[in-house]
Design an enzyme around this catalytic site. Sequence first.
Site, PDB file in Angstrom:
ATOM      1  N   PRO A   1       3.057  -2.573  -5.720  1.00 26.83           N
ATOM      2  CA  PRO A   1       3.032  -1.014  -5.723  1.00 26.83           C
ATOM      3  C   PRO A   1       3.565  -0.266  -4.575  1.00 26.83           C
ATOM      4  O   PRO A   1       3.731  -0.623  -3.715  1.00 26.83           O
ATOM      5  CB  PRO A   1       1.272  -0.910  -5.470  1.00 26.83           C
ATOM      6  CG  PRO A   1       1.030  -2.313  -4.690  1.00 26.83           C
ATOM      7  CD  PRO A   1       2.080  -3.478  -5.418  1.00 26.83           C
ATOM      8  N   ASN A   2       3.948   0.897  -5.052  1.00 29.67           N
ATOM      9  CA  ASN A   2       4.557   1.760  -4.325  1.00 29.67           C
ATOM     10  C   ASN A   2       6.043   1.834  -3.907  1.00 29.67           C
ATOM     11  O   ASN A   2       6.579   2.557  -3.475  1.00 29.67           O
ATOM     12  CB  ASN A   2       3.768   2.313  -3.148  1.00 29.67           C
ATOM     13  CG  ASN A   2       2.327   2.899  -3.441  1.00 29.67           C
ATOM     14  OD1 ASN A   2       2.472   3.699  -3.927  1.00 29.67           O
ATOM     15  ND2 ASN A   2       1.072   2.072  -3.010  1.00 29.67           N
TER      16      ASN A   2
ATOM     17  N   ARG B   1       9.549   7.767  -0.058  1.00 30.25           N
ATOM     18  CA  ARG B   1       8.243   7.175   0.659  1.00 30.25           C
ATOM     19  C   ARG B   1       8.381   6.842   2.119  1.00 30.25           C
ATOM     20  O   ARG B   1       9.165   6.036   2.384  1.00 30.25           O
ATOM     21  CB  ARG B   1       7.834   5.927  -0.189  1.00 30.25           C
ATOM     22  CG  ARG B   1       6.677   5.204   0.526  1.00 30.25           C
ATOM     23  CD  ARG B   1       6.420   3.735  -0.177  1.00 30.25           C
ATOM     24  NE  ARG B   1       5.318   3.337   0.711  1.00 30.25           N
ATOM     25  CZ  ARG B   1       5.106   1.801   0.545  1.00 30.25           C
ATOM     26  NH1 ARG B   1       5.692   1.313  -0.190  1.00 30.25           N
ATOM     27  NH2 ARG B   1       3.930   1.581   0.974  1.00 30.25           N
TER      28      ARG B   1
ATOM     29  N   TYR C   1      10.584   3.124   5.774  1.00 29.63           N
ATOM     30  CA  TYR C   1      11.251   2.426   4.633  1.00 29.63           C
ATOM     31  C   TYR C   1      12.776   2.609   4.571  1.00 29.63           C
ATOM     32  O   TYR C   1      13.393   1.992   3.578  1.00 29.63           O
ATOM     33  CB  TYR C   1      10.451   2.314   3.588  1.00 29.63           C
ATOM     34  CG  TYR C   1       8.838   1.800   3.484  1.00 29.63           C
ATOM     35  CD1 TYR C   1       8.938   0.424   3.810  1.00 29.63           C
ATOM     36  CD2 TYR C   1       7.927   2.635   3.427  1.00 29.63           C
ATOM     37  CE1 TYR C   1       7.619  -0.096   3.764  1.00 29.63           C
ATOM     38  CE2 TYR C   1       6.733   2.161   3.500  1.00 29.63           C
ATOM     39  CZ  TYR C   1       6.446   0.616   3.594  1.00 29.63           C
ATOM     40  OH  TYR C   1       5.168   0.144   3.955  1.00 29.63           O
TER      41      TYR C   1
ATOM     42  N   ASN D   1       7.968  -8.978  -3.031  1.00 31.32           N
ATOM     43  CA  ASN D   1       7.543  -8.033  -2.050  1.00 31.32           C
ATOM     44  C   ASN D   1       6.241  -7.500  -2.689  1.00 31.32           C
ATOM     45  O   ASN D   1       6.407  -6.758  -3.558  1.00 31.32           O
ATOM     46  CB  ASN D   1       8.432  -6.799  -1.679  1.00 31.32           C
ATOM     47  CG  ASN D   1       8.106  -6.046  -0.851  1.00 31.32           C
ATOM     48  OD1 ASN D   1       6.890  -6.049  -0.177  1.00 31.32           O
ATOM     49  ND2 ASN D   1       8.978  -4.969  -0.409  1.00 31.32           N
TER      50      ASN D   1
ATOM     51  N   ALA E   1       1.405  -3.538  -0.734  1.00 28.09           N
ATOM     52  CA  ALA E   1       0.104  -3.734  -0.199  1.00 28.09           C
ATOM     53  C   ALA E   1      -0.872  -4.862  -0.678  1.00 28.09           C
ATOM     54  O   ALA E   1      -1.688  -5.181   0.081  1.00 28.09           O
ATOM     55  CB  ALA E   1      -0.503  -2.407  -0.242  1.00 28.09           C
TER      56      ALA E   1
ATOM     57  N   HIS F   1      -1.608  -8.053   1.650  1.00 26.36           N
ATOM     58  CA  HIS F   1      -2.834  -8.132   2.411  1.00 26.36           C
ATOM     59  C   HIS F   1      -4.113  -8.193   1.856  1.00 26.36           C
ATOM     60  O   HIS F   1      -4.853  -8.254   2.385  1.00 26.36           O
ATOM     61  CB  HIS F   1      -2.477  -6.776   3.336  1.00 26.36           C
ATOM     62  CG  HIS F   1      -1.196  -6.601   3.718  1.00 26.36           C
ATOM     63  ND1 HIS F   1      -0.293  -7.378   4.429  1.00 26.36           N
ATOM     64  CD2 HIS F   1      -0.702  -5.366   3.471  1.00 26.36           C
ATOM     65  CE1 HIS F   1       0.699  -6.788   4.683  1.00 26.36           C
ATOM     66  NE2 HIS F   1       0.741  -5.418   4.081  1.00 26.36           N
TER      67      HIS F   1
ATOM     68  N   GLU G   1       8.878 -14.649   0.316  1.00 26.89           N
ATOM     69  CA  GLU G   1       8.252 -13.334   0.566  1.00 26.89           C
ATOM     70  C   GLU G   1       9.056 -12.560   1.359  1.00 26.89           C
ATOM     71  O   GLU G   1       9.987 -12.787   2.297  1.00 26.89           O
ATOM     72  CB  GLU G   1       6.885 -13.588   1.060  1.00 26.89           C
ATOM     73  CG  GLU G   1       6.296 -12.402   1.613  1.00 26.89           C
ATOM     74  CD  GLU G   1       4.933 -12.787   2.452  1.00 26.89           C
ATOM     75  OE1 GLU G   1       4.543 -14.040   2.422  1.00 26.89           O
ATOM     76  OE2 GLU G   1       4.269 -11.727   2.825  1.00 26.89           O
TER      77      GLU G   1
ATOM     78  N   HIS H   1       9.612  -8.260   3.065  1.00 24.02           N
ATOM     79  CA  HIS H   1       9.106  -7.001   3.346  1.00 24.02           C
ATOM     80  C   HIS H   1      10.259  -6.136   4.126  1.00 24.02           C
ATOM     81  O   HIS H   1      10.878  -6.814   4.866  1.00 24.02           O
ATOM     82  CB  HIS H   1       7.883  -7.225   4.317  1.00 24.02           C
ATOM     83  CG  HIS H   1       6.808  -7.880   3.757  1.00 24.02           C
ATOM     84  ND1 HIS H   1       5.837  -7.373   2.960  1.00 24.02           N
ATOM     85  CD2 HIS H   1       6.345  -9.398   3.877  1.00 24.02           C
ATOM     86  CE1 HIS H   1       4.929  -8.403   2.340  1.00 24.02           C
ATOM     87  NE2 HIS H   1       5.214  -9.258   3.160  1.00 24.02           N
TER      88      HIS H   1
ATOM     89  N   SER I   1       9.828  -3.646   5.966  1.00 24.84           N
ATOM     90  CA  SER I   1       9.250  -3.302   7.215  1.00 24.84           C
ATOM     91  C   SER I   1       9.040  -4.621   8.177  1.00 24.84           C
ATOM     92  O   SER I   1       8.662  -5.690   7.325  1.00 24.84           O
ATOM     93  CB  SER I   1       8.162  -2.281   7.337  1.00 24.84           C
ATOM     94  OG  SER I   1       7.168  -2.737   6.910  1.00 24.84           O
TER      95      SER I   1
ATOM     96  N   ARG J   1       3.299  -3.387  12.922  1.00 24.47           N
ATOM     97  CA  ARG J   1       2.569  -2.324  12.356  1.00 24.47           C
ATOM     98  C   ARG J   1       1.101  -2.336  12.504  1.00 24.47           C
ATOM     99  O   ARG J   1       0.473  -3.245  13.474  1.00 24.47           O
ATOM    100  CB  ARG J   1       3.100  -2.144  11.016  1.00 24.47           C
ATOM    101  CG  ARG J   1       4.426  -2.070  10.787  1.00 24.47           C
ATOM    102  CD  ARG J   1       4.880  -1.699   9.181  1.00 24.47           C
ATOM    103  NE  ARG J   1       4.206  -0.543   8.753  1.00 24.47           N
ATOM    104  CZ  ARG J   1       4.295  -0.168   7.337  1.00 24.47           C
ATOM    105  NH1 ARG J   1       4.695  -0.877   6.558  1.00 24.47           N
ATOM    106  NH2 ARG J   1       3.634   1.019   7.025  1.00 24.47           N
TER     107      ARG J   1
ATOM    108  N   ARG K   1      -1.580  -5.164   8.414  1.00 21.16           N
ATOM    109  CA  ARG K   1      -0.678  -5.574   7.766  1.00 21.16           C
ATOM    110  C   ARG K   1      -0.016  -6.845   8.127  1.00 21.16           C
ATOM    111  O   ARG K   1       0.607  -7.708   7.736  1.00 21.16           O
ATOM    112  CB  ARG K   1       0.578  -4.444   7.985  1.00 21.16           C
ATOM    113  CG  ARG K   1       0.290  -3.306   7.139  1.00 21.16           C
ATOM    114  CD  ARG K   1       1.366  -2.329   7.377  1.00 21.16           C
ATOM    115  NE  ARG K   1       0.961  -0.898   6.868  1.00 21.16           N
ATOM    116  CZ  ARG K   1       0.842  -0.447   5.801  1.00 21.16           C
ATOM    117  NH1 ARG K   1       1.013  -1.061   4.734  1.00 21.16           N
ATOM    118  NH2 ARG K   1       0.279   0.808   5.946  1.00 21.16           N
TER     119      ARG K   1
HETATM  120  C1  DQA Z   1       5.698  -3.777   2.492  1.00 18.10           C
HETATM  121  C2  DQA Z   1       4.630  -3.475   3.621  1.00 18.10           C
HETATM  122  C3  DQA Z   1       3.274  -3.693   3.174  1.00 18.10           C
HETATM  123  O1  DQA Z   1       2.447  -3.425   4.428  1.00 18.10           O
HETATM  124  C4  DQA Z   1       3.100  -2.112   2.449  1.00 18.10           C
HETATM  125  O2  DQA Z   1       2.084  -2.076   1.810  1.00 18.10           O
HETATM  126  C5  DQA Z   1       4.141  -1.749   1.364  1.00 18.10           C
HETATM  127  C6  DQA Z   1       5.711  -2.357   1.777  1.00 18.10           C
HETATM  128  C7  DQA Z   1       7.243  -3.745   2.862  1.00 18.10           C
HETATM  129  O3  DQA Z   1       8.203  -3.856   2.219  1.00 18.10           O
HETATM  130  O4  DQA Z   1       7.642  -3.414   4.207  1.00 18.10           O
HETATM  131  O5  DQA Z   1       4.004  -1.447   0.426  1.00 18.10           O
HETATM  132  O6  DQA Z   1       5.620  -4.840   1.555  1.00 18.10           O
END
Ligand code: DQA
Length: 150
Positions: free
Chosen positions: A14-15, A22, A27, A78, A81, A84, A102, A104, A106, A111, A115
Amino acid sequence: MADMVNTVLILNGPNLNMLGTREPEIYGSQTLADIEALCAGQAEGLGVGIDFRQSNAEGELVDWIQGAPDCAAAIIINAGAYTHTSVALLDALRTANLPVIEVHLSNIHRREAYRSTSYISQASDGMICGFGGLGYELALDALANMLNSA
Ligand code: DQA
């Protein structure tokens, strides 16, 4: 020529479709399409194929992971959210029983404390975080190594 034997399924949660606009201070300015293009270039050099997808829906990600053994040799994920929160993604990854990396963008350990916990790490062979889109390329490198030595 890539086929199921050396196709890597790259899943984005998501997102991540909002990358570029964003929270750029976290990011960066790369869009998800930019990252897909990076992956495609890296994969070509490594002689593997990619199947790059994004969904905001947890159930759709579960469905894709369930289908992975029929279409891919490994998974890069990836989960955004859901990383978590999602025991469902963890259970699906365990069931698929494929190599999993996996990623990410960030550094999730630098953070908010919530997270730092990743459910899906329990099913991952390794995790790369903090390198932006480069992390996906590093994950492809690692998987190509794993697939070649298997
Ligand atoms: C993320 C880190 C997650 O905590 C966050 O909710 C994301 C992006 C990252 O790529 O750094 O949506 O997975």
